[in-house]
Design a protein around this motif. Sequence first.
Motif, PDB file in Angstrom:
ATOM      1  N   THR A  72    -114.613 -53.210 -20.683  1.00 25.45           N
ATOM      2  CA  THR A  72    -114.493 -51.969 -21.455  1.00 25.45           C
ATOM      3  C   THR A  72    -115.885 -51.571 -21.923  1.00 25.45           C
ATOM      4  OG1 THR A  72    -114.180 -53.029 -23.618  1.00 25.45           O
ATOM      5  CG2 THR A  72    -112.195 -52.680 -22.280  1.00 25.45           C
ATOM      6  N   ALA A  73    -115.977 -50.416 -22.581  1.00 25.75           N
ATOM      7  CA  ALA A  73    -117.282 -49.901 -22.992  1.00 25.75           C
ATOM      8  C   ALA A  73    -117.983 -50.806 -23.996  1.00 25.75           C
ATOM      9  CB  ALA A  73    -117.115 -48.500 -23.578  1.00 25.75           C
ATOM     10  N   ASP A  74    -117.237 -51.569 -24.787  1.00 22.32           N
ATOM     11  CA  ASP A  74    -117.865 -52.387 -25.825  1.00 22.32           C
ATOM     12  C   ASP A  74    -117.618 -53.877 -25.646  1.00 22.32           C
ATOM     13  OD1 ASP A  74    -115.196 -52.403 -26.443  1.00 22.32           O
ATOM     14  OD2 ASP A  74    -115.463 -52.049 -28.590  1.00 22.32           O
ATOM     15  N   THR A  75    -117.332 -54.320 -24.415  1.00 25.69           N
ATOM     16  CA  THR A  75    -117.178 -55.748 -24.145  1.00 25.69           C
ATOM     17  C   THR A  75    -117.955 -56.126 -22.890  1.00 25.69           C
ATOM     18  OG1 THR A  75    -115.142 -55.398 -22.856  1.00 25.69           O
ATOM     19  CG2 THR A  75    -114.888 -55.919 -25.194  1.00 25.69           C
ATOM     20  N   VAL A  76    -118.287 -57.386 -22.811  1.00 27.97           N
ATOM     21  CA  VAL A  76    -118.926 -57.921 -21.616  1.00 27.97           C
ATOM     22  C   VAL A  76    -118.291 -59.268 -21.294  1.00 27.97           C
ATOM     23  CG1 VAL A  76    -120.784 -58.996 -22.957  1.00 27.97           C
ATOM     24  CG2 VAL A  76    -121.131 -58.529 -20.529  1.00 27.97           C
ATOM     25  N   SER A  89    -105.806 -47.099 -24.715  1.00 25.01           N
ATOM     26  CA  SER A  89    -105.778 -47.745 -23.400  1.00 25.01           C
ATOM     27  C   SER A  89    -107.170 -48.161 -22.952  1.00 25.01           C
ATOM     28  CB  SER A  89    -105.155 -46.802 -22.374  1.00 25.01           C
ATOM     29  OG  SER A  89    -105.839 -45.561 -22.335  1.00 25.01           O
ATOM     30  N   ALA A  90    -108.216 -47.453 -23.401  1.00 15.82           N
ATOM     31  CA  ALA A  90    -109.591 -47.815 -23.050  1.00 15.82           C
ATOM     32  C   ALA A  90    -110.017 -49.128 -23.679  1.00 15.82           C
ATOM     33  CB  ALA A  90    -110.554 -46.705 -23.465  1.00 15.82           C
ATOM     34  N   ASP A  91    -109.295 -49.576 -24.705  1.00 12.12           N
ATOM     35  CA  ASP A  91    -109.623 -50.836 -25.389  1.00 12.12           C
ATOM     36  C   ASP A  91    -108.870 -52.029 -24.812  1.00 12.12           C
ATOM     37  OD1 ASP A  91    -111.324 -49.683 -27.506  1.00 12.12           O
ATOM     38  OD2 ASP A  91    -109.464 -48.729 -28.149  1.00 12.12           O
ATOM     39  N   ALA A  92    -108.049 -51.807 -23.817  1.00 16.64           N
ATOM     40  CA  ALA A  92    -107.195 -52.871 -23.271  1.00 16.64           C
ATOM     41  C   ALA A  92    -108.015 -53.752 -22.326  1.00 16.64           C
ATOM     42  CB  ALA A  92    -105.989 -52.276 -22.558  1.00 16.64           C
ATOM     43  N   VAL A  93    -108.840 -54.604 -22.911  1.00 22.12           N
ATOM     44  CA  VAL A  93    -109.645 -55.532 -22.130  1.00 22.12           C
ATOM     45  C   VAL A  93    -108.726 -56.425 -21.293  1.00 22.12           C
ATOM     46  CG1 VAL A  93    -109.717 -57.227 -24.012  1.00 22.12           C
ATOM     47  CG2 VAL A  93    -111.529 -57.212 -22.282  1.00 22.12           C
ATOM     48  N   LEU A  94    -109.118 -56.688 -20.071  1.00 24.90           N
ATOM     49  CA  LEU A  94    -108.380 -57.511 -19.103  1.00 24.90           C
ATOM     50  C   LEU A  94    -107.170 -56.801 -18.514  1.00 24.90           C
ATOM     51  CD1 LEU A  94    -108.457 -61.022 -20.839  1.00 24.90           C
ATOM     52  CD2 LEU A  94    -110.189 -59.956 -19.379  1.00 24.90           C
ATOM     53  N   ALA A  95    -106.989 -55.502 -18.786  1.00 19.84           N
ATOM     54  CA  ALA A  95    -105.818 -54.790 -18.268  1.00 19.84           C
ATOM     55  C   ALA A  95    -105.762 -54.847 -16.744  1.00 19.84           C
ATOM     56  CB  ALA A  95    -105.826 -53.340 -18.753  1.00 19.84           C
ATOM     57  N   ASP A  96    -106.902 -54.694 -16.075  1.00 23.66           N
ATOM     58  CA  ASP A  96    -106.906 -54.717 -14.603  1.00 23.66           C
ATOM     59  C   ASP A  96    -106.518 -56.092 -14.082  1.00 23.66           C
ATOM     60  OD1 ASP A  96    -107.682 -52.089 -14.592  1.00 23.66           O
ATOM     61  OD2 ASP A  96    -109.805 -52.495 -14.207  1.00 23.66           O
ATOM     62  N   GLU A  97    -107.023 -57.144 -14.701  1.00 23.21           N
ATOM     63  CA  GLU A  97    -106.676 -58.496 -14.252  1.00 23.21           C
ATOM     64  C   GLU A  97    -105.198 -58.784 -14.493  1.00 23.21           C
ATOM     65  OE1 GLU A  97    -109.280 -61.367 -15.961  1.00 23.21           O
ATOM     66  OE2 GLU A  97    -111.086 -60.500 -15.054  1.00 23.21           O
ATOM     67  N   VAL A 155     -99.338 -51.945 -26.618  1.00 18.47           N
ATOM     68  CA  VAL A 155     -99.009 -51.142 -27.793  1.00 18.47           C
ATOM     69  C   VAL A 155    -100.279 -50.405 -28.208  1.00 18.47           C
ATOM     70  CG1 VAL A 155     -98.144 -51.166 -30.162  1.00 18.47           C
ATOM     71  CG2 VAL A 155     -97.301 -52.850 -28.500  1.00 18.47           C
ATOM     72  N   LEU A 156    -100.264 -49.076 -28.108  1.00 11.69           N
ATOM     73  CA  LEU A 156    -101.447 -48.267 -28.398  1.00 11.69           C
ATOM     74  C   LEU A 156    -101.326 -47.690 -29.802  1.00 11.69           C
ATOM     75  CD1 LEU A 156    -101.652 -46.434 -24.948  1.00 11.69           C
ATOM     76  CD2 LEU A 156    -102.632 -48.652 -25.604  1.00 11.69           C
ATOM     77  N   ASP A 171     -93.229 -41.660 -28.438  1.00  3.52           N
ATOM     78  CA  ASP A 171     -92.990 -42.316 -29.709  1.00  3.52           C
ATOM     79  C   ASP A 171     -92.461 -43.711 -29.437  1.00  3.52           C
ATOM     80  OD1 ASP A 171     -89.968 -40.346 -30.328  1.00  3.52           O
ATOM     81  OD2 ASP A 171     -90.428 -41.882 -28.839  1.00  3.52           O
ATOM     82  N   GLY A 172     -92.004 -44.372 -30.462  1.00  2.00           N
ATOM     83  CA  GLY A 172     -91.492 -45.721 -30.289  1.00  2.00           C
ATOM     84  C   GLY A 172     -92.567 -46.754 -30.489  1.00  2.00           C
ATOM     85  N   PRO A 173     -92.235 -48.046 -30.296  1.00  3.48           N
ATOM     86  CA  PRO A 173     -93.140 -49.133 -30.639  1.00  3.48           C
ATOM     87  C   PRO A 173     -94.377 -49.209 -29.758  1.00  3.48           C
ATOM     88  CG  PRO A 173     -91.187 -49.965 -29.515  1.00  3.48           C
ATOM     89  CD  PRO A 173     -90.925 -48.523 -29.812  1.00  3.48           C
ATOM     90  N   LEU A 174     -94.404 -48.520 -28.595  1.00  2.11           N
ATOM     91  CA  LEU A 174     -95.577 -48.574 -27.735  1.00  2.11           C
ATOM     92  C   LEU A 174     -96.616 -47.529 -28.112  1.00  2.11           C
ATOM     93  CD1 LEU A 174     -93.965 -49.221 -24.239  1.00  2.11           C
ATOM     94  CD2 LEU A 174     -94.788 -50.854 -25.926  1.00  2.11           C
TER      95      LEU A 174
END
Length: 388
Positions: free
Chosen positions: A42-46, A178-186, A203-204, A213-216
């Motif tokens: 992601t933009a702020d992880t390595v 969704s941009a913060d979901a590190v490891l989403a592709d893996e 959960v965003l 709406d809802g828990p997601l």
Amino acid sequence: MNTTTAPPATADTPTPTPPAEPAASRRGGFHSLRVAGLLRPTADTVAVTLEVPAALRAVFAHRPGQHVVVRHRRPGGELRRSYSLCPPPDDPEALRLVIKRGGPEGFGAYATSRLETGDRLELSAPTGSFALPELPPGAHHVLLAGGSGITPLAPMATHALRRDPACRVSLIHSVPTSADAVLADELARLKDEFVDRLTVLHVLTREDRGSADGPLARRLDAAGLRHLLAAVGARPGPDTAFALCGPPGLLDTAREVLAHWGADPALVRWELFTTQPASHAQLAPHTPPPGPVSAAEARVSALLDGRRRVAAVGPGDASLLDALLRAHPDVPYACREGVCGSCRAKVVSGRVTADAQHALDDRDLAAGYTLVCRARPDTPEVTVDFDA
């Protein structure tokens, strides 16, 4: 505050001194490893992959859920930060850390902006007891992550799915967008491999999803978590285990929901995650516990890697760790907040009083473990065992 006392001993019982541990289990000291690869999930992880030479492969053998401490030397002092080991699903033995930027002065800022392939990092050997419970084949493992808390849980999911061809894994990851979901592709590739046995829900909490709406699409509160447990088909019972990793608020909510829901406490494992560890100077000052022992009268012995280290506890020491570090800088620690668990040790003689020890659960406390960064002597002599 809680008090930890060593198990009772008779006059004929010597203070236990364990034999030297094999290299793979040693906790003291650091090793310089070369950065073999960098990726930016992601933009702020390595994601940092380290090269482990043959001579250190036994030292850095690890299992899902363990972590290492990174020591970063810089002008004015050193930083220590604990990171879960997070190998990719296709290379479970790789030594990889996923590091988030965090504050501007922390190690994360350095790693995400300046670290390059070929640089070297100082790492401790892997440690930690965070792991999935051992269950019969066909179990359901429900994993709940908040933010970077995904890093120990993703390898746990991979390991469970490959070890037990009958089990199910449900992984719930709470992130702002969704941009913060590190490891989403893996995780998506892992889902393709285990399409009938792995469920991944994001959960965003801050993303505008229009009419969704809802828990997601909201902060994960108690009602949302109960809804998600039902959605993944989780049921309290001896074949359903839980692993939780995230910030304090999320974990408090989840543990309360699971307790009321009827989950077996022995099947709920958790690890606290914080993105902004306080410096030692920022911590609230300790107040000496009531009792006959003053800090100036106490002495602490520490068993580490089969060797005994002894230090006097001075009146200015906020913890056993402070006393030990003056003479023995190899004593393990990272956060000093009772969160990472790097300084976990067993009290084998004497008694200590400690502030909140977030990294320890009831089983640890009952077995006599403490975190030396939060513990103070309550008897003139205290012996703690890091090797236990």
